[in-house]
Design a protein around this motif. Structure first.
Motif, PDB file in Angstrom:
ATOM      1  N   ARG A 208       0.824  -1.210   0.000  1.00 46.96           N
ATOM      2  CA  ARG A 208       0.000   0.000   0.000  1.00 46.96           C
ATOM      3  C   ARG A 208       0.858   1.259   0.000  1.00 46.96           C
ATOM      4  O   ARG A 208       0.508   2.258  -0.629  1.00 46.96           O
ATOM      5  CB  ARG A 208      -0.963  -0.008   1.185  1.00 46.96           C
ATOM      6  N   THR A 209       1.974   1.212   0.679  1.00 45.35           N
ATOM      7  CA  THR A 209       2.902   2.348   0.675  1.00 45.35           C
ATOM      8  C   THR A 209       3.494   2.535  -0.715  1.00 45.35           C
ATOM      9  O   THR A 209       3.577   3.663  -1.220  1.00 45.35           O
ATOM     10  CB  THR A 209       4.017   2.130   1.718  1.00 45.35           C
ATOM     11  N   LEU A 210       3.874   1.437  -1.348  1.00 46.73           N
ATOM     12  CA  LEU A 210       4.407   1.481  -2.710  1.00 46.73           C
ATOM     13  C   LEU A 210       3.379   2.095  -3.667  1.00 46.73           C
ATOM     14  O   LEU A 210       3.709   2.977  -4.467  1.00 46.73           O
ATOM     15  CB  LEU A 210       4.782   0.063  -3.158  1.00 46.73           C
ATOM     16  N   GLU A 211       2.135   1.655  -3.563  1.00 46.03           N
ATOM     17  CA  GLU A 211       1.073   2.190  -4.419  1.00 46.03           C
ATOM     18  C   GLU A 211       0.858   3.682  -4.162  1.00 46.03           C
ATOM     19  O   GLU A 211       0.662   4.466  -5.097  1.00 46.03           O
ATOM     20  CB  GLU A 211      -0.228   1.425  -4.195  1.00 46.03           C
ATOM     21  N   HIS A 212       0.917   4.077  -2.891  1.00 43.93           N
ATOM     22  CA  HIS A 212       0.736   5.484  -2.526  1.00 43.93           C
ATOM     23  C   HIS A 212       1.798   6.357  -3.197  1.00 43.93           C
ATOM     24  O   HIS A 212       1.478   7.373  -3.816  1.00 43.93           O
ATOM     25  CB  HIS A 212       0.792   5.625  -1.001  1.00 43.93           C
ATOM     26  N   TYR A 213       3.058   5.958  -3.097  1.00 49.79           N
ATOM     27  CA  TYR A 213       4.134   6.754  -3.690  1.00 49.79           C
ATOM     28  C   TYR A 213       4.105   6.694  -5.213  1.00 49.79           C
ATOM     29  O   TYR A 213       4.411   7.689  -5.881  1.00 49.79           O
ATOM     30  CB  TYR A 213       5.498   6.356  -3.123  1.00 49.79           C
ATOM     31  N   HIS A 214       3.706   5.579  -5.768  1.00 48.41           N
ATOM     32  CA  HIS A 214       3.556   5.486  -7.223  1.00 48.41           C
ATOM     33  C   HIS A 214       2.509   6.488  -7.692  1.00 48.41           C
ATOM     34  O   HIS A 214       2.709   7.202  -8.682  1.00 48.41           O
ATOM     35  CB  HIS A 214       3.160   4.059  -7.615  1.00 48.41           C
ATOM     36  N   ASN A 215       1.392   6.561  -6.972  1.00 46.52           N
ATOM     37  CA  ASN A 215       0.331   7.513  -7.323  1.00 46.52           C
ATOM     38  C   ASN A 215       0.793   8.955  -7.167  1.00 46.52           C
ATOM     39  O   ASN A 215       0.461   9.808  -8.004  1.00 46.52           O
ATOM     40  CB  ASN A 215      -0.921   7.266  -6.482  1.00 46.52           C
ATOM     41  N   LEU A 216       1.554   9.247  -6.110  1.00 46.59           N
ATOM     42  CA  LEU A 216       2.067  10.612  -5.926  1.00 46.59           C
ATOM     43  C   LEU A 216       3.003  11.016  -7.062  1.00 46.59           C
ATOM     44  O   LEU A 216       2.927  12.144  -7.571  1.00 46.59           O
ATOM     45  CB  LEU A 216       2.799  10.733  -4.582  1.00 46.59           C
ATOM     46  N   ILE A 217       3.878  10.104  -7.460  1.00 45.15           N
ATOM     47  CA  ILE A 217       4.804  10.394  -8.557  1.00 45.15           C
ATOM     48  C   ILE A 217       4.033  10.606  -9.859  1.00 45.15           C
ATOM     49  O   ILE A 217       4.325  11.537 -10.619  1.00 45.15           O
ATOM     50  CB  ILE A 217       5.861   9.275  -8.685  1.00 45.15           C
TER      51      ILE A 217
END
Length: 144
Positions: free
Chosen positions: A126-135
Motif C-alpha cells: 500500500r505504501t508502494l502504491e501510494h508513492y507510485h500515485n504521488l509520482i
C-alpha cells in the motif's frame, strides 16, 4: 533480444507471484484479525491500514531470532498512529494483549507473528502504491 525477453518473462512471473502471495496474505490476515481478537479494538479490517506501524512486544521479529520469547515480557500487538495535530505526534495503541510471552502456546505465538508480518507485508504494498500515485500525480502536473 532473447535475454531481454527472458528478463521480461522473469520479471512478469515475479510480479505475478507477488500478487498471488498478496491475495493469499490478505485472506490469512483477515482470518487472524478475528481469531486473535483484534476486531474488538479495530471495527473494520481495512482500518488496520490506517496505522503507521504495527509492532509486537515480548516476541522477537528480527531475522536472527524470529519468534524468540523475551523472558519476563508480555506479548502484545501494538499499533502506532500518527496525529499531526497532537502535541505528541505518535501514539501507541494496544490492539491485543496475550499475557506473559513465555506462556503462549506455539500455535498462538506463530499466529501473532504471522499477523504482524502479514500486516507489514500488505502495508508495504500500500505504501508502494501510494508513492507510485504521488509520482504519477506530480508527473501529470508538470506536463500541463
Amino acid at each position: 533480444m532473447s535475454s531481454a525477453l527472458d528478463r521480461l518473462k522473469n520479471l512478469t512471473a515475479q510480479i505475478s507471484s507477488y500478487e498471488l502471495e498478496r491475495k493469499s496474505n490478505l485472506k490469512t490476515l483477515e482470518e487472524l484479525y478475528r481469531k486473535l481478537g483484534i476486531h474488538a479494538k479495530v471495527e473494520q479490517f481495512e482500518m488496520l491500514f490506517d496505522f503507521k506501524a504495527i509492532n509486537l512486544s515480548g516476541i522477537s521479529l528480527s531475522e536472527d531470532d524470529l519468534g524468540a520469547i523475551k523472558e519476563g515480557k508480555y506479548a502484545q500487538i501494538i499499533a502506532i498512529i500518527y496525529d499531526k495535530d497532537a502535541k505528541v505526534k505518535n501514539k501507541n495503541i494496544s490492539l491485543a494483549y496475550y499475557g506473559r510471552a513465555e506462556k503462549l502456546v506455539p500455535e498462538q505465538k506463530n499466529e501473532i507473528i504471522s499477523f504482524v508480518l502479514g500486516w507489514r507485508f500488505e502495508k508495504s504494498f500500500r505504501t508502494l502504491e501510494h508513492y507510485h500515485n504521488l509520482i504519477s500525480h506530480l508527473k501529470s502536473q508538470t506536463t500541463h
